[in-house]
Scaffold this motif. Structure first.
Motif, mmCIF file in Angstrom:
data_model
loop_
_atom_site.group_PDB
_atom_site.id
_atom_site.type_symbol
_atom_site.label_atom_id
_atom_site.label_comp_id
_atom_site.label_asym_id
_atom_site.label_seq_id
_atom_site.Cartn_x
_atom_site.Cartn_y
_atom_site.Cartn_z
ATOM 1 N N GLY A 108 0.816 -1.209 0.000
ATOM 2 C CA GLY A 108 0.000 0.000 0.000
ATOM 3 C C GLY A 108 0.850 1.258 0.000
ATOM 4 O O GLY A 108 2.009 1.243 -0.416
ATOM 5 N N ARG A 109 0.245 2.338 0.483
ATOM 6 C CA ARG A 109 0.937 3.614 0.553
ATOM 7 C C ARG A 109 0.708 4.230 1.928
ATOM 8 O O ARG A 109 -0.348 4.061 2.522
ATOM 9 C CB ARG A 109 0.440 4.564 -0.530
ATOM 10 N N GLY A 112 2.432 9.209 1.334
ATOM 11 C CA GLY A 112 2.869 9.457 -0.037
ATOM 12 C C GLY A 112 3.932 8.518 -0.569
ATOM 13 O O GLY A 112 4.411 8.699 -1.682
ATOM 14 N N ARG A 113 4.302 7.520 0.206
ATOM 15 C CA ARG A 113 5.341 6.578 -0.220
ATOM 16 C C ARG A 113 4.792 5.150 -0.196
ATOM 17 O O ARG A 113 3.875 4.843 0.553
ATOM 18 C CB ARG A 113 6.528 6.637 0.731
ATOM 19 N N PRO A 114 5.429 4.257 -0.964
ATOM 20 C CA PRO A 114 5.021 2.852 -0.881
ATOM 21 C C PRO A 114 5.313 2.286 0.508
ATOM 22 O O PRO A 114 6.312 2.644 1.129
ATOM 23 C CB PRO A 114 5.896 2.150 -1.925
ATOM 24 N N MET A 115 4.427 1.436 0.975
ATOM 25 C CA MET A 115 4.620 0.731 2.242
ATOM 26 C C MET A 115 4.292 -0.726 1.937
ATOM 27 O O MET A 115 3.181 -1.042 1.523
ATOM 28 C CB MET A 115 3.692 1.288 3.317
ATOM 29 N N ARG A 116 5.279 -1.587 2.104
ATOM 30 C CA ARG A 116 5.115 -3.011 1.778
ATOM 31 C C ARG A 116 5.491 -3.848 2.995
ATOM 32 O O ARG A 116 6.628 -3.801 3.447
ATOM 33 C CB ARG A 116 6.001 -3.377 0.598
ATOM 34 N N PHE A 159 -8.644 3.115 10.499
ATOM 35 C CA PHE A 159 -8.143 1.831 10.970
ATOM 36 C C PHE A 159 -6.869 1.493 10.222
ATOM 37 O O PHE A 159 -6.748 1.759 9.020
ATOM 38 C CB PHE A 159 -9.206 0.740 10.734
ATOM 39 N N VAL A 160 -5.910 0.888 10.894
ATOM 40 C CA VAL A 160 -4.626 0.527 10.290
ATOM 41 C C VAL A 160 -4.891 -0.287 9.016
ATOM 42 O O VAL A 160 -5.573 -1.315 9.071
ATOM 43 C CB VAL A 160 -3.760 -0.252 11.301
ATOM 44 N N PRO A 161 -4.381 0.162 7.867
ATOM 45 C CA PRO A 161 -4.772 -0.455 6.594
ATOM 46 C C PRO A 161 -4.349 -1.906 6.394
ATOM 47 O O PRO A 161 -5.101 -2.681 5.800
ATOM 48 C CB PRO A 161 -4.150 0.449 5.534
#
Length: 175
Positions: A108-109, A112-116, A159-161
């Motif tokens: 996800g994001r 503004g940055r990718p979060m994996r 909620f935390v994605p």
């Protein structure tokens, strides 16, 4: 130097380690472990709100006490550590160890940055008491599965994605 955490690949294999800031800045795959606390009677789930000062997902709600894995840390061991750190729950000799609930790879994001992240989820049965770590948990309460699912159905509820992706399927599978 910031905290060093484990780095994973997209398939969920540990590949090395890097500073947390670098992992977040570059959107590298990493892993976290989280523990769902269900009441001993199985009727309620402990939900909490993260503090506004958290580096990631500040002020959002969650039902997993969790955090990122260290370079050599096992997910189940990290789950026990996070349960103790965030909610003040220490499992004793009469307690069952955390039961694996599942794993989700969240791409996800954030900011503004990718979060994996690979999220490894576990469950424990515990009725409290809870001692929130003040830097991480602002408040907590019990909800039934139905109450939690109703809130998760509202995309505007903060909620935390990554947990939002994992929990509904997991709760449906449990019934």
């Amino acid at each position: 130097m910031s905290e060093v955490i484990a780095v994973y690949d997209a398939a969920g294999r540990r590949t090395g380690a890097a500073e947390r800031a670098t992992v977040y800045e570059r959107g590298l795959w990493h892993a976290s472990a989280g523990v769902l606390v269900r009441s001993r009677d199985g009727e309620r789930i402990y939900v909490h709100r993260r503090t506004e000062t958290k580096a990631v997902f500040a002020g959002m709600h969650d039902c997993l006490a969790g955090g990122v894995l260290g370079p050599e840390e096992d997910p189940a061991e990290a789950a026990v550590r996070e349960l103790s750190e965030e909610l003040g729950v220490t499992l004793g000799p009469g307690d069952e160890p955390p039961a694996p609930l599942g794993h989700v790879a969240w791409d996800g994001r954030w900011a503004g940055r990718p979060m994996r992240c690979h999220v490894f989820a576990y469950e424990v049965r515990h009725d409290g008491p809870f001692r929130h770590q003040p830097e991480e948990v602002a408040d907590g309460w019990w909800w039934t599965d139905a109450e939690l699912l109703a809130h998760l159905a509202d995309p505007k509820w903060p909620f935390v994605p990554d947990t939002r992706v994992l929990i509904p399927e997991m709760l449906r599978a449990a019934h």
